[in-house]
Design an enzyme around this catalytic site. Structure first.
Site, PDB file in Angstrom:
ATOM      1  N   HIS A  78      54.960  43.143  35.067  1.00 58.90           N
ATOM      2  CA  HIS A  78      55.000  43.327  36.536  1.00 58.90           C
ATOM      3  C   HIS A  78      56.078  44.330  36.946  1.00 58.90           C
ATOM      4  CE1 HIS A  78      53.481  38.891  36.886  1.00 58.90           C
ATOM      5  NE2 HIS A  78      52.444  39.711  36.978  1.00 58.90           N
TER       6      HIS A  78
ATOM      7  N   GLU B 197      51.464  48.313  43.793  1.00 61.05           N
ATOM      8  CA  GLU B 197      51.622  48.938  42.480  1.00 61.05           C
ATOM      9  C   GLU B 197      50.896  50.285  42.428  1.00 61.05           C
ATOM     10  OE1 GLU B 197      50.565  44.893  41.345  1.00 61.05           O
ATOM     11  OE2 GLU B 197      51.553  45.292  39.434  1.00 61.05           O
TER      12      GLU B 197
ATOM     13  N   ASN C 152      48.790  34.959  40.480  1.00 62.18           N
ATOM     14  CA  ASN C 152      48.171  34.143  39.454  1.00 62.18           C
ATOM     15  C   ASN C 152      49.076  34.164  38.222  1.00 62.18           C
ATOM     16  OD1 ASN C 152      46.175  32.441  38.688  1.00 62.18           O
ATOM     17  ND2 ASN C 152      44.953  34.066  37.760  1.00 62.18           N
TER      18      ASN C 152
ATOM     19  N   ASP D 142      44.590  27.834  41.979  1.00 64.17           N
ATOM     20  CA  ASP D 142      44.788  28.512  43.261  1.00 64.17           C
ATOM     21  C   ASP D 142      45.650  27.642  44.178  1.00 64.17           C
ATOM     22  OD1 ASP D 142      44.334  29.458  46.002  1.00 64.17           O
ATOM     23  OD2 ASP D 142      42.820  30.734  45.075  1.00 64.17           O
TER      24      ASP D 142
ATOM     25  N   ARG E  70      48.926  29.735  33.075  1.00 64.79           N
ATOM     26  CA  ARG E  70      49.812  29.925  31.905  1.00 64.79           C
ATOM     27  C   ARG E  70      50.971  28.938  31.952  1.00 64.79           C
ATOM     28  NH1 ARG E  70      50.642  36.156  32.837  1.00 64.79           N
ATOM     29  NH2 ARG E  70      48.511  36.506  33.537  1.00 64.79           N
TER      30      ARG E  70
ATOM     31  N   ARG F  38      47.347  52.742  35.057  1.00 64.79           N
ATOM     32  CA  ARG F  38      48.208  51.609  34.726  1.00 64.79           C
ATOM     33  C   ARG F  38      48.035  51.310  33.241  1.00 64.79           C
ATOM     34  NH1 ARG F  38      47.056  45.350  35.182  1.00 64.79           N
ATOM     35  NH2 ARG F  38      49.144  44.623  34.719  1.00 64.79           N
TER      36      ARG F  38
ATOM     37  N   ASN G  74      43.088  51.291  37.174  1.00 69.77           N
ATOM     38  CA  ASN G  74      43.585  50.111  36.468  1.00 69.77           C
ATOM     39  C   ASN G  74      42.405  49.535  35.702  1.00 69.77           C
ATOM     40  OD1 ASN G  74      44.596  47.686  35.616  1.00 69.77           O
ATOM     41  ND2 ASN G  74      45.262  46.987  37.644  1.00 69.77           N
TER      42      ASN G  74
HETATM   43  P1  AMP Z   1      47.541  37.675  42.747  1.00 67.87           P
HETATM   44  O1  AMP Z   1      47.530  37.384  41.276  1.00 67.87           O
HETATM   45  O2  AMP Z   1      48.778  38.370  43.207  1.00 67.87           O
HETATM   46  O3  AMP Z   1      46.271  38.342  43.217  1.00 67.87           O
HETATM   47  O4  AMP Z   1      47.574  36.244  43.474  1.00 67.87           O
HETATM   48  C1  AMP Z   1      46.458  35.388  43.455  1.00 67.87           C
HETATM   49  C2  AMP Z   1      46.886  34.003  43.879  1.00 67.87           C
HETATM   50  O5  AMP Z   1      47.514  34.036  45.162  1.00 67.87           O
HETATM   51  C3  AMP Z   1      45.744  33.020  44.064  1.00 67.87           C
HETATM   52  O6  AMP Z   1      45.353  32.437  42.860  1.00 67.87           O
HETATM   53  C4  AMP Z   1      46.344  32.000  44.999  1.00 67.87           C
HETATM   54  O7  AMP Z   1      47.009  31.018  44.245  1.00 67.87           O
HETATM   55  C5  AMP Z   1      47.372  32.771  45.787  1.00 67.87           C
HETATM   56  N1  AMP Z   1      46.982  32.970  47.192  1.00 67.87           N
HETATM   57  C6  AMP Z   1      46.253  33.966  47.713  1.00 67.87           C
HETATM   58  N2  AMP Z   1      46.102  33.786  49.054  1.00 67.87           N
HETATM   59  C7  AMP Z   1      46.769  32.653  49.376  1.00 67.87           C
HETATM   60  C8  AMP Z   1      47.001  31.924  50.593  1.00 67.87           C
HETATM   61  N3  AMP Z   1      46.518  32.346  51.753  1.00 67.87           N
HETATM   62  N4  AMP Z   1      47.732  30.789  50.518  1.00 67.87           N
HETATM   63  C9  AMP Z   1      48.221  30.365  49.338  1.00 67.87           C
HETATM   64  N5  AMP Z   1      48.049  31.011  48.175  1.00 67.87           N
HETATM   65  C10 AMP Z   1      47.331  32.133  48.181  1.00 67.87           C
END
Ligand code: AMP
Length: 398
Positions: free
Chosen positions: A181, A385, A212, A284, A242, A92, A7
């Site tokens: 996605h 993925e 995210n 986050d 976003r 990817r 990726n």
């Molecule tokens: P991704 O883009 O799938 O990697 O998701 C990343 C986002 O998941 C982070 O910016 C967080 O907002 C959320 N995240 C990850 N771990 C946790 C957690 N333990 N509790 C709440 N949100 C989380």
């Protein structure tokens, strides 16, 4: 058969080497700061080898791939004896336009078609192409397969993918909803059918990829019939940074008032909006929850908006499919944030959904978080993925 999954981003490159007999990940890693200086974190997952986590010069993606191959085959950090043991590479690729409804073996025509999609994904497709070319440089004629984020959504009907703008923009320029996605929605919907013990052809599913970046997908009989992202990944739900759906008039108003260029405006909508923009705290969800607990009202508003939008879009897909059998949560927020899941599920009372609070508190596994008597089932399914990319690559390369 061993498959390397790549990726490639503009300055980073994630990889996994997967043994397809067992579907076990043998090693994974991340190259960062490609073109700047270069750093490699390589984690072997079989054979008890140590982690490598050091700076490695990477002027281009070719040096990054060479470093990955060197580590995968090295006596100290390696998991295979030589590069010859890597049978194929799965890449990817973010945007396949209308040309690709499935994964394909990469040849000169496919490369040209991926290049033709650059205007649709100006940040992502060039990076994906660079990753493919770097692999060719370093690995010679090993078979390679492209797996597209947009492909799964190509089954959407015209009534779902068209924008109500003059038709010639679709015909001449390809302006339509593409969705993203797709690989994640495909994986979790297939897994959900397995967990329900039913053929996917008989199920109506709503998949909520909440990370995210976030998107929701309506999947009827295994086929995508609608999704919340559009021509770009900017729209649909409010995301980490976003904006999600927005009246185009707002863009004109802000640009005029503050004298922004279109690039400045898009930077605000892509990087400074979403739950970060509303809360002023963070993109986050962990930070938002902590701030909300301490009484920060804007952090709470951002969380409320997110749950509301997920429920609202999912509800529109219940209408679009005339029903739903199961709702799936996945990705960073979907897999980890039990409070956000509970806040969303509260809206589903009209569907007869009942949350199993204890199951909802668990983490890191495929799990049904609705009670056995819940009319519509709710699942948390960690996405994978890379496994979809490896499976498609295996199926195509044979
Ligand atoms: P991704 O883009 O799938 O990697 O998701 C990343 C986002 O998941 C982070 O910016 C967080 O907002 C959320 N995240 C990850 N771990 C946790 C957690 N333990 N509790 C709440 N949100 C989380």
């Amino acid at each position: 058969m061993k498959i390397l999954v790549i990726n490639a981003g503009s300055s980073s490159l994630k990889y996994q080497l997967i043994d397809m007999e067992t579907e076990q990940v043998m090693a994974k890693g991340l190259c960062e700061r490609i073109g700047i200086d270069g750093h490699l974190k390589h984690t072997p997952l079989v054979g008890g080898k140590p982690v490598f986590n050091e700076d490695v010069p990477m002027p281009t993606h070719s040096e990054a791939i060479a470093a990955v191959i060197e580590k995968l085959t090295s006596p100290e950090y390696g998991v295979v004896g030589s590069m010859k043991e890597i049978d194929a590479v799965g890449h990817r690729v973010v945007h396949g336009g209308e040309k690709f409804a499935k994964s394909v073996k990469i040849d000169a025509d496919v490369m040209a078609a991926i290049e033709a999609c650059i205007p649709f994904a100006p940040l992502h497709n060039p990076a994906n192409i660079t990753g493919i070319k770097a692999c060719r440089d370093v690995m010679g004629d090993v078979p390679m397969v492209a797996v597209f984020d947009t492909a799964f959504h190509q089954t959407m009907p015209g009534k779902a993918y068209m924008y109500a703008v003059p038709y010639e923009y679709y015909k001449n320029d390809g302006i339509r909803r593409y969705g993203f996605h797709g690989t994640s929605h495909l994986y979790v919907s297939g897994r959900c059918a397995e967990l329900m013990g039913k053929p996917i052809e008989e199920l109506k599913l709503i998949s909520c990829h909440m990370g995210n970046g976030s998107s929701i997908c309506a999947i009827d009989g295994g086929k995508c019939v609608d999704t919340s992202m559009g021509f770009t990944p900017l729209v649909g739900l409010p995301m980490g940074t976003r904006c999600g759906d927005l009246d185009a008039g707002v863009i004109q108003f802000i640009m005029k008032k503050y004298g922004f260029t279109i690039d400045e405006m898009l930077n605000i909508l892509n990087k400074k909006s979403g739950v970060l923009g509303v809360s002023g705290v963070s993109s986050d969800f962990r930070d938002l929850s902590a701030a909300a607990e301490q009484g920060n009202e804007r952090a709470q508003l951002a969380l409320d908006m997110f749950a509301y939008w997920v429920a609202k879009v999912a509800g529109s897909y219940v209408a679009a499919m005339n029903g739903v059998d199961a709702i799936i949560f996945t990705a960073g927020v979907g897999e980890n944030d039990s409070d956000t899941r509970a806040a969303i599920v509260k809206y589903f009372g009209y569907l007869g959904v009942k949350l199993d609070k204890e199951a909802n508190s668990k983490r890191g596994q495929d799990i049904m978080i609705s009670t056995p008597d819940s009319k519509v089932k709710v699942f948390v399914i960690p996405t994978n993925e890379e496994l979809v990319i490896a499976r498609d690559t295996k199926a195509i390369v044979g």
